[in-house]
Design a protein around this motif. Sequence first.
Motif, PDB file in Angstrom:
ATOM      1  N   MET A   1       0.826  -1.192   0.000  1.00 22.84           N
ATOM      2  CA  MET A   1       0.000   0.000   0.000  1.00 22.84           C
ATOM      3  C   MET A   1       0.869   1.254   0.000  1.00 22.84           C
ATOM      4  SD  MET A   1      -3.218  -0.607   2.409  1.00 22.84           S
ATOM      5  CE  MET A   1      -4.586  -0.743   1.315  1.00 22.84           C
ATOM      6  N   PHE A   2       1.665   1.453   1.050  1.00 27.37           N
ATOM      7  CA  PHE A   2       2.573   2.573   1.088  1.00 27.37           C
ATOM      8  C   PHE A   2       3.685   2.301   2.081  1.00 27.37           C
ATOM      9  CE2 PHE A   2      -1.408   3.873   3.315  1.00 27.37           C
ATOM     10  CZ  PHE A   2      -0.984   3.739   4.619  1.00 27.37           C
ATOM     11  N   THR A   3       4.731   3.107   1.991  1.00 25.68           N
ATOM     12  CA  THR A   3       5.828   3.028   2.951  1.00 25.68           C
ATOM     13  C   THR A   3       5.698   4.195   3.916  1.00 25.68           C
ATOM     14  OG1 THR A   3       7.302   4.305   1.528  1.00 25.68           O
ATOM     15  CG2 THR A   3       7.387   1.902   1.311  1.00 25.68           C
ATOM     16  N   VAL A   4       6.222   3.994   5.108  1.00 28.21           N
ATOM     17  CA  VAL A   4       6.132   5.012   6.155  1.00 28.21           C
ATOM     18  C   VAL A   4       7.546   5.404   6.562  1.00 28.21           C
ATOM     19  CG1 VAL A   4       5.207   5.571   8.437  1.00 28.21           C
ATOM     20  CG2 VAL A   4       4.005   3.929   6.975  1.00 28.21           C
ATOM     21  N   ASP A   5       7.854   6.693   6.503  1.00 26.26           N
ATOM     22  CA  ASP A   5       9.153   7.165   6.957  1.00 26.26           C
ATOM     23  C   ASP A   5       9.346   6.787   8.425  1.00 26.26           C
ATOM     24  OD1 ASP A   5       9.424   8.274   4.451  1.00 26.26           O
ATOM     25  OD2 ASP A   5       9.566  10.358   5.138  1.00 26.26           O
ATOM     26  N   ASP A   6      10.561   6.378   8.773  1.00 29.33           N
ATOM     27  CA  ASP A   6      10.849   5.944  10.145  1.00 29.33           C
ATOM     28  C   ASP A   6      10.487   7.004  11.179  1.00 29.33           C
ATOM     29  OD1 ASP A   6      11.758   3.459   9.333  1.00 29.33           O
ATOM     30  OD2 ASP A   6      13.877   4.048   9.355  1.00 29.33           O
ATOM     31  N   GLY A   7      10.790   8.257  10.890  1.00 26.16           N
ATOM     32  CA  GLY A   7      10.485   9.335  11.838  1.00 26.16           C
ATOM     33  C   GLY A   7       8.998   9.498  12.063  1.00 26.16           C
ATOM     34  N   VAL A   8       8.213   9.312  11.013  1.00 24.20           N
ATOM     35  CA  VAL A   8       6.754   9.401  11.128  1.00 24.20           C
ATOM     36  C   VAL A   8       6.235   8.264  12.000  1.00 24.20           C
ATOM     37  CG1 VAL A   8       4.571   9.217   9.863  1.00 24.20           C
ATOM     38  CG2 VAL A   8       6.423  10.633   8.963  1.00 24.20           C
ATOM     39  N   LEU A   9       6.734   7.068  11.756  1.00 25.38           N
ATOM     40  CA  LEU A   9       6.288   5.921  12.543  1.00 25.38           C
ATOM     41  C   LEU A   9       6.664   6.088  14.014  1.00 25.38           C
ATOM     42  CD1 LEU A   9       4.865   3.223  12.562  1.00 25.38           C
ATOM     43  CD2 LEU A   9       7.048   2.149  11.982  1.00 25.38           C
ATOM     44  N   THR A  10       7.887   6.510  14.283  1.00 24.61           N
ATOM     45  CA  THR A  10       8.335   6.715  15.663  1.00 24.61           C
ATOM     46  C   THR A  10       7.499   7.781  16.360  1.00 24.61           C
ATOM     47  OG1 THR A  10      10.583   6.049  15.104  1.00 24.61           O
ATOM     48  CG2 THR A  10      10.310   7.384  17.090  1.00 24.61           C
ATOM     49  N   ALA A  11       7.255   8.896  15.689  1.00 26.65           N
ATOM     50  CA  ALA A  11       6.475   9.982  16.285  1.00 26.65           C
ATOM     51  C   ALA A  11       5.032   9.556  16.525  1.00 26.65           C
ATOM     52  CB  ALA A  11       6.521  11.220  15.394  1.00 26.65           C
ATOM     53  N   LEU A  27      -3.494  11.478  11.725  1.00 25.16           N
ATOM     54  CA  LEU A  27      -3.647  11.417  10.281  1.00 25.16           C
ATOM     55  C   LEU A  27      -2.261  11.284   9.658  1.00 25.16           C
ATOM     56  CD1 LEU A  27      -5.466  11.760   7.709  1.00 25.16           C
ATOM     57  CD2 LEU A  27      -4.918  14.203   7.849  1.00 25.16           C
ATOM     58  N   TRP A  28      -2.111  10.318   8.766  1.00 24.54           N
ATOM     59  CA  TRP A  28      -0.881  10.181   7.978  1.00 24.54           C
ATOM     60  C   TRP A  28      -1.127  10.762   6.604  1.00 24.54           C
ATOM     61  CZ3 TRP A  28       0.916   4.421   8.776  1.00 24.54           C
ATOM     62  CH2 TRP A  28       1.596   4.314  10.007  1.00 24.54           C
ATOM     63  N   SER A  29      -0.132  11.494   6.098  1.00 24.92           N
ATOM     64  CA  SER A  29      -0.248  12.073   4.763  1.00 24.92           C
ATOM     65  C   SER A  29       1.115  12.069   4.092  1.00 24.92           C
ATOM     66  CB  SER A  29      -0.815  13.492   4.848  1.00 24.92           C
ATOM     67  OG  SER A  29       0.031  14.316   5.639  1.00 24.92           O
ATOM     68  N   GLY A  30       1.115  12.369   2.831  1.00 23.21           N
ATOM     69  CA  GLY A  30       2.370  12.425   2.090  1.00 23.21           C
ATOM     70  C   GLY A  30       2.128  12.404   0.607  1.00 23.21           C
ATOM     71  N   GLU A  31       2.995  11.664  -0.085  1.00 27.06           N
ATOM     72  CA  GLU A  31       2.888  11.493  -1.517  1.00 27.06           C
ATOM     73  C   GLU A  31       2.218  10.153  -1.770  1.00 27.06           C
ATOM     74  OE1 GLU A  31       6.934  11.504  -2.682  1.00 27.06           O
ATOM     75  OE2 GLU A  31       7.329  13.421  -1.721  1.00 27.06           O
ATOM     76  N   SER A  32       1.769   9.957  -2.959  1.00 19.80           N
ATOM     77  CA  SER A  32       1.164   8.676  -3.303  1.00 19.80           C
ATOM     78  C   SER A  32       2.176   7.559  -3.038  1.00 19.80           C
ATOM     79  CB  SER A  32       0.747   8.681  -4.766  1.00 19.80           C
ATOM     80  OG  SER A  32       0.150   7.451  -5.085  1.00 19.80           O
ATOM     81  N   GLY A  33       1.818   6.671  -2.117  1.00 22.74           N
ATOM     82  CA  GLY A  33       2.685   5.545  -1.807  1.00 22.74           C
ATOM     83  C   GLY A  33       3.711   5.773  -0.721  1.00 22.74           C
ATOM     84  N   ARG A  34       3.819   6.986  -0.192  1.00 20.80           N
ATOM     85  CA  ARG A  34       4.831   7.256   0.838  1.00 20.80           C
ATOM     86  C   ARG A  34       4.288   8.224   1.890  1.00 20.80           C
ATOM     87  NH1 ARG A  34      10.177  10.598   0.295  1.00 20.80           N
ATOM     88  NH2 ARG A  34      11.007  10.261   2.383  1.00 20.80           N
ATOM     89  N   VAL A  35       4.280   7.768   3.155  1.00 21.08           N
ATOM     90  CA  VAL A  35       3.846   8.611   4.274  1.00 21.08           C
ATOM     91  C   VAL A  35       5.044   9.414   4.758  1.00 21.08           C
ATOM     92  CG1 VAL A  35       2.871   8.649   6.595  1.00 21.08           C
ATOM     93  CG2 VAL A  35       2.083   6.936   4.948  1.00 21.08           C
ATOM     94  N   THR A  36       4.930  10.739   4.653  1.00 20.76           N
ATOM     95  CA  THR A  36       6.026  11.628   5.033  1.00 20.76           C
ATOM     96  C   THR A  36       5.670  12.559   6.190  1.00 20.76           C
ATOM     97  OG1 THR A  36       5.310  13.268   3.399  1.00 20.76           O
ATOM     98  CG2 THR A  36       6.971  11.645   2.693  1.00 20.76           C
ATOM     99  N   HIS A  37       4.396  12.548   6.590  1.00 23.03           N
ATOM    100  CA  HIS A  37       3.943  13.513   7.601  1.00 23.03           C
ATOM    101  C   HIS A  37       2.831  12.892   8.433  1.00 23.03           C
ATOM    102  CE1 HIS A  37       3.373  17.380   9.409  1.00 23.03           C
ATOM    103  NE2 HIS A  37       2.177  17.574   8.893  1.00 23.03           N
TER     104      HIS A  37
END
Length: 120
Positions: A1-11, A27-37
């Motif tokens: 589905m998507f990848t999650v940045d380590d910092g986002v997951l930790t936070a 709420l997780w958001s970012g680019e298509s396929g990648r959670v950056t925020h």
Amino acid sequence: MFTVDDGVLTATVSHLRACLPYEGVALWSGESGRVTHWTPLRNVALRPDIHYAVDPGEWVAAWTACSAERRIPLALVHSHPTAPAVPSAADRADWHYPDLTCVIVSFADGGLDWQLHRMS
């Protein structure tokens, strides 16, 4: 589905853990396929120990920020303090987010488990 940045997951996990013994929500958001925020949200449910409800004003503000920053809302994340990381009957009945993935983080038995679910 998507990848999650380590910092986002930790936070996110830190935020949800800080909400214990109540359910937390974000709420997780970012680019298509990648959670950056991630955006932490308040749980305003009448029984936050067994359910979550997103504060409507915070929900609108989170979506507005996504739009302004050109991020795509990808997932609504919430925790289960004592239950497994599977949607409860209430989670399914109250799911009003057909374009989002449901992410549940479980702290049952002192552990940490998270699972993604498509609820539409």
